[in-house]
Design a protein around this motif. Structure first.
Motif, PDB file in Angstrom:
ATOM      1  N   CYS A 354       0.830  -1.207   0.000  1.00  0.00           N
ATOM      2  CA  CYS A 354       0.000   0.000   0.000  1.00  0.00           C
ATOM      3  C   CYS A 354       0.871   1.266   0.000  1.00  0.00           C
ATOM      4  O   CYS A 354       0.507   2.295   0.591  1.00  0.00           O
ATOM      5  N   GLU A 355       2.033   1.155  -0.676  1.00  0.00           N
ATOM      6  CA  GLU A 355       2.978   2.266  -0.608  1.00  0.00           C
ATOM      7  C   GLU A 355       2.712   3.341  -1.664  1.00  0.00           C
ATOM      8  O   GLU A 355       3.309   4.420  -1.604  1.00  0.00           O
ATOM      9  N   PHE A 356       1.831   3.054  -2.635  1.00  0.00           N
ATOM     10  CA  PHE A 356       1.563   4.021  -3.702  1.00  0.00           C
ATOM     11  C   PHE A 356       0.146   4.596  -3.549  1.00  0.00           C
ATOM     12  O   PHE A 356      -0.808   3.853  -3.291  1.00  0.00           O
ATOM     13  N   ARG A 357       0.021   5.956  -3.741  1.00  0.00           N
ATOM     14  CA  ARG A 357      -1.298   6.605  -3.653  1.00  0.00           C
ATOM     15  C   ARG A 357      -1.901   6.742  -5.037  1.00  0.00           C
ATOM     16  O   ARG A 357      -1.224   7.075  -6.005  1.00  0.00           O
ATOM     17  N   LYS A 358      -3.184   6.422  -5.132  1.00  0.00           N
ATOM     18  CA  LYS A 358      -3.910   6.545  -6.386  1.00  0.00           C
ATOM     19  C   LYS A 358      -4.246   8.017  -6.642  1.00  0.00           C
ATOM     20  O   LYS A 358      -4.688   8.715  -5.752  1.00  0.00           O
ATOM     21  N   LEU A 359      -4.025   8.485  -7.865  1.00  0.00           N
ATOM     22  CA  LEU A 359      -4.441   9.824  -8.275  1.00  0.00           C
ATOM     23  C   LEU A 359      -5.834   9.772  -8.845  1.00  0.00           C
ATOM     24  O   LEU A 359      -6.269   8.770  -9.408  1.00  0.00           O
ATOM     25  N   THR A 360      -6.554  10.905  -8.729  1.00  0.00           N
ATOM     26  CA  THR A 360      -7.867  11.015  -9.355  1.00  0.00           C
ATOM     27  C   THR A 360      -7.725  11.859 -10.603  1.00  0.00           C
ATOM     28  O   THR A 360      -6.696  12.502 -10.852  1.00  0.00           O
ATOM     29  N   CYS A 361      -8.780  11.864 -11.439  1.00  0.00           N
ATOM     30  CA  CYS A 361      -8.725  12.662 -12.666  1.00  0.00           C
ATOM     31  C   CYS A 361      -8.651  14.168 -12.333  1.00  0.00           C
ATOM     32  O   CYS A 361      -8.158  14.951 -13.147  1.00  0.00           O
ATOM     33  N   THR A 379      -4.968   6.756 -12.473  1.00  0.00           N
ATOM     34  CA  THR A 379      -5.500   7.296 -13.716  1.00  0.00           C
ATOM     35  C   THR A 379      -4.487   7.119 -14.832  1.00  0.00           C
ATOM     36  O   THR A 379      -3.311   6.805 -14.604  1.00  0.00           O
ATOM     37  N   MET A 380      -4.966   7.310 -16.092  1.00  0.00           N
ATOM     38  CA  MET A 380      -4.084   7.369 -17.234  1.00  0.00           C
ATOM     39  C   MET A 380      -4.681   8.325 -18.250  1.00  0.00           C
ATOM     40  O   MET A 380      -5.885   8.589 -18.238  1.00  0.00           O
ATOM     41  N   CYS A 381      -3.823   8.888 -19.111  1.00  0.00           N
ATOM     42  CA  CYS A 381      -4.280   9.834 -20.128  1.00  0.00           C
ATOM     43  C   CYS A 381      -4.395   9.148 -21.469  1.00  0.00           C
ATOM     44  O   CYS A 381      -3.446   8.489 -21.923  1.00  0.00           O
ATOM     45  N   ASN A 382      -5.544   9.294 -22.089  1.00  0.00           N
ATOM     46  CA  ASN A 382      -5.772   8.799 -23.449  1.00  0.00           C
ATOM     47  C   ASN A 382      -5.451   9.930 -24.408  1.00  0.00           C
ATOM     48  O   ASN A 382      -6.226  10.887 -24.532  1.00  0.00           O
ATOM     49  N   CYS A 383      -4.283   9.879 -25.089  1.00  0.00           N
ATOM     50  CA  CYS A 383      -3.786  11.000 -25.879  1.00  0.00           C
ATOM     51  C   CYS A 383      -4.435  11.056 -27.250  1.00  0.00           C
ATOM     52  O   CYS A 383      -4.828  10.035 -27.827  1.00  0.00           O
ATOM     53  N   THR A 384      -4.531  12.286 -27.769  1.00  0.00           N
ATOM     54  CA  THR A 384      -4.979  12.475 -29.147  1.00  0.00           C
ATOM     55  C   THR A 384      -3.849  12.119 -30.086  1.00  0.00           C
ATOM     56  O   THR A 384      -2.690  11.991 -29.686  1.00  0.00           O
ATOM     57  N   LYS A 385      -4.177  11.945 -31.378  1.00  0.00           N
ATOM     58  CA  LYS A 385      -3.170  11.566 -32.361  1.00  0.00           C
ATOM     59  C   LYS A 385      -2.060  12.601 -32.428  1.00  0.00           C
ATOM     60  O   LYS A 385      -2.314  13.796 -32.430  1.00  0.00           O
ATOM     61  N   GLY A 386      -0.838  12.108 -32.450  1.00  0.00           N
ATOM     62  CA  GLY A 386       0.313  12.987 -32.574  1.00  0.00           C
ATOM     63  C   GLY A 386       0.990  13.287 -31.255  1.00  0.00           C
ATOM     64  O   GLY A 386       2.019  13.969 -31.248  1.00  0.00           O
ATOM     65  N   PHE A 387       0.413  12.825 -30.131  1.00  0.00           N
ATOM     66  CA  PHE A 387       0.988  13.126 -28.818  1.00  0.00           C
ATOM     67  C   PHE A 387       1.137  11.837 -28.023  1.00  0.00           C
ATOM     68  O   PHE A 387       0.422  10.858 -28.224  1.00  0.00           O
ATOM     69  N   THR A 388       2.074  11.864 -27.047  1.00  0.00           N
ATOM     70  CA  THR A 388       2.349  10.681 -26.236  1.00  0.00           C
ATOM     71  C   THR A 388       2.887  11.137 -24.893  1.00  0.00           C
ATOM     72  O   THR A 388       3.008  12.333 -24.613  1.00  0.00           O
ATOM     73  N   GLY A 389       3.217  10.172 -23.994  1.00  0.00           N
ATOM     74  CA  GLY A 389       3.735  10.475 -22.669  1.00  0.00           C
ATOM     75  C   GLY A 389       2.675  10.308 -21.600  1.00  0.00           C
ATOM     76  O   GLY A 389       1.480  10.149 -21.886  1.00  0.00           O
ATOM     77  N   ASP A 390       3.138  10.344 -20.317  1.00  0.00           N
ATOM     78  CA  ASP A 390       2.207  10.148 -19.210  1.00  0.00           C
ATOM     79  C   ASP A 390       1.077  11.168 -19.231  1.00  0.00           C
ATOM     80  O   ASP A 390      -0.066  10.839 -18.905  1.00  0.00           O
ATOM     81  N   ASN A 391       1.384  12.408 -19.570  1.00  0.00           N
ATOM     82  CA  ASN A 391       0.356  13.461 -19.578  1.00  0.00           C
ATOM     83  C   ASN A 391       0.110  13.985 -20.991  1.00  0.00           C
ATOM     84  O   ASN A 391      -0.424  15.081 -21.166  1.00  0.00           O
ATOM     85  N   CYS A 392       0.485  13.204 -21.989  1.00  0.00           N
ATOM     86  CA  CYS A 392       0.289  13.583 -23.402  1.00  0.00           C
ATOM     87  C   CYS A 392       1.004  14.892 -23.742  1.00  0.00           C
ATOM     88  O   CYS A 392       0.566  15.638 -24.630  1.00  0.00           O
ATOM     89  N   LYS A 393       2.056  15.191 -23.031  1.00  0.00           N
ATOM     90  CA  LYS A 393       2.712  16.476 -23.237  1.00  0.00           C
ATOM     91  C   LYS A 393       3.758  16.420 -24.351  1.00  0.00           C
ATOM     92  O   LYS A 393       4.234  17.458 -24.811  1.00  0.00           O
ATOM     93  N   SER A 394       4.117  15.209 -24.792  1.00  0.00           N
ATOM     94  CA  SER A 394       5.158  15.091 -25.814  1.00  0.00           C
ATOM     95  C   SER A 394       4.537  14.843 -27.181  1.00  0.00           C
ATOM     96  O   SER A 394       3.687  13.957 -27.340  1.00  0.00           O
TER      97      SER A 394
END
Length: 480
Positions: A354-361, A379-394
């Motif tokens: 139980c060492e990891f905390r769950k994030l909410t949207c 949570t996870m991010c469903n990226c639009t086409k052309g983007f990637t990464g944990d937060n779709c920032k790349s």
């Protein structure tokens, strides 16, 4: 007394040399007794003055040691033989019904002495017993003192008397498998476990191919056979002693179970460089190669089982793969009720302890139009086409795969790319080659050539023609 001693010595000699074997052969060629009389002048049948019938003729042969004075009744030291009644007063070998009737054989089993005396008596059978002891029945005697060695040719002897004669041949031969001057050399060809040889004319053993030794019992192995580690039952083989193998028996057999090792002597297991253990099955560098310990466990070399994992607090198992479920190992309010399941975590936490905390949207920032999706671990991010990464920032750079061919320059775009092609190439990836002469026709054998400065083709005309397409004929004026 001297005669007794001589005979005794001969008998002793015969006993000592019983390993010789041969035959003295004599064959009668002809006997002639014109008047039908015995050697004393009397008729065989009838009175001295008038012979009323023919003699009943037979022959005896006596073989004895060499002597000058032959007694009336000689002692046949080397053997004797006699025929049946051969006929009357005239006997020819070709008239005898059976060749064996005229042949006398004297067998001997002693070393043939070479020097001998032969006494041949032609006798009259007066009593139907073929008696040889009555000297009065002698018709003619022939004596031969000779030296011959076996195997000999046939020797012919003719003896003449008063209106009488006998002619015969004789020889000495060794029995089968006996050789030498005295028939004393025994040699019987064989090809079995007792020997592998044939015999030459002197009785010397000649080994068959692939065998040697006194009795040709030793098989000759291949030259390449390592005789320290092998042998051969049959010629030109190489059978290995226990612990050795290979065509030449030069390869030792490792200890059964030896995996990554070799041997210098049978049943060894000498490990190759990176291996250890009894069977060389323990990898010394296993920890470095495979890093088998999970959950931050420390890998330690182990000579018994490749590796041992030293696990951090809260984990156990061969590879530290199992969580030790004890309340003291559970974090953030987790607890343990069944030892094999692990920590039961509150809703906002996850992990083995139980060492990891769950994030909410609400706590997740999805960029560039990405959409937040809840999961079991947060949570996870469903990226639009052309983007990637944990937060779709790349943004995805489509030019990283070098899609433009033949020197085309790639320009990245959002969810795509554009290729700037060199002259002479086209297509989305500049992979289509353009021909500047395509569609250009040159007349009168003109040839289209591409310009090196611009992407275009022009006609190179043959002599006597000109024009953009070599369509004009040049008129020539000749003056004399």
């Amino acid at each position: 007394m001297d005669g007794v001693i001589t005979r005794g010595l001969i008998y002793i000699s015969l006993i000592i040399q019983v390993f010789s074997s041969g035959t003295f052969e004599m064959a009668i060629l002809s006997i002639y007794n014109g008047n039908g009389r015995r050697s004393d002048g009397h008729c065989c049948v009838g009175t001295k003055e008038s012979c009323s019938d023919q003699c009943r003729t037979f022959v005896s042969a006596c073989l004895l040691q060499h002597t000058i004075n032959v007694p009336e009744l000689p002692e046949c030291i080397f053997g004797n033989s006699s025929t049946a009644v051969l006929g009357g007063n005239v006997i020819l070998s070709q008239t005898l019904n059976d060749f064996e009737m005229s042949t006398l054989l004297i067998r001997f089993q002693f070393s043939w002495p070479a020097v001998f005396t032969l006494v041949v008596d032609v006798r009259h059978d007066n009593d139907n017993y073929l008696s040889q002891n009555d000297s009065s029945e002698l018709i003619i005697r022939s004596i031969v003192s000779e030296t011959i060695y076996p195997p000999s040719y046939w020797y012919t002897q003719t003896t003449l008397g008063e209106n009488k004669s006998i002619q015969y041949t004789y020889r000495v031969i060794c029995d089968d498998n006996y050789y030498g001057a005295g028939c004393e050399v025994f040699c019987r060809p064989r090809n079995d476990s007792f020997g592998h040889y044939v015999c030459d004319q002197d009785g010397t053993k000649l080994c068959l191919p692939g065998w040697n030794g006194e009795f040709c019992q030793t098989a000759m192995c291949w030259d390449r056979c390592n005789m320290s580690h092998g042998f051969c039952y049959e010629p030109f083989q190489c059978s290995c002693f226990i612990g050795w193998e290979g065509e030449s028996c030069d390869q030792c057999i490792r200890n059964p179970g030896c995996i990554n090792g070799y041997c210098h002597e049978p049943w060894q297991c000498i490990c190759n460089g990176d291996w250890t253990g009894k069977d060389c099955n323990i990898d010394i560098n296993y920890c470095h190669k495979y890093d088998p310990c999970e959950h931050s466990g420390t890998c330690l070399p182990d000579n018994q089982k490749n590796f041992t994992c030293e696990c951090v607090t809260g984990y156990t198992g061969t590879s530290c793969e199992s969580v030790i479920c004890e309340d003291r190992h559970c974090q953030n309010g987790g607890n343990c009720s069944v030892s094999s399941i692990g920590c039961k975590c509150p809703d906002k936490y996850y992990g083995p302890h139980c060492e990891f905390r769950k994030l909410t949207c609400d706590e997740t920032d999805c960029m560039n139009g990405g959409t937040c999706i809840p999961t079991l671990t947060g949570t996870m991010c469903n990226c639009t086409k052309g983007f990637t990464g944990d937060n779709c920032k790349s943004e995805i750079d489509e030019c990283n795969s070098s899609p433009c061919k033949y020197g085309g320059i790639c320009k990245d775009g959002v969810d795509g790319y554009i290729c700037d092609c060199r002259d002479g190439y086209t297509g989305n990836n500049c992979d289509i080659i353009m021909d500047p002469c395509m569609g250009t026709t040159c007349f009168h054998n003109g040839t289209c050539v591409a310009s090196s400065s611009v992407f275009s083709g022009s006609c190179l005309c043959s002599q006597g023609y000109t024009g953009h397409r070599c369509e004009i004929v040049i008129e020539s004026v000749y003056r004399y």
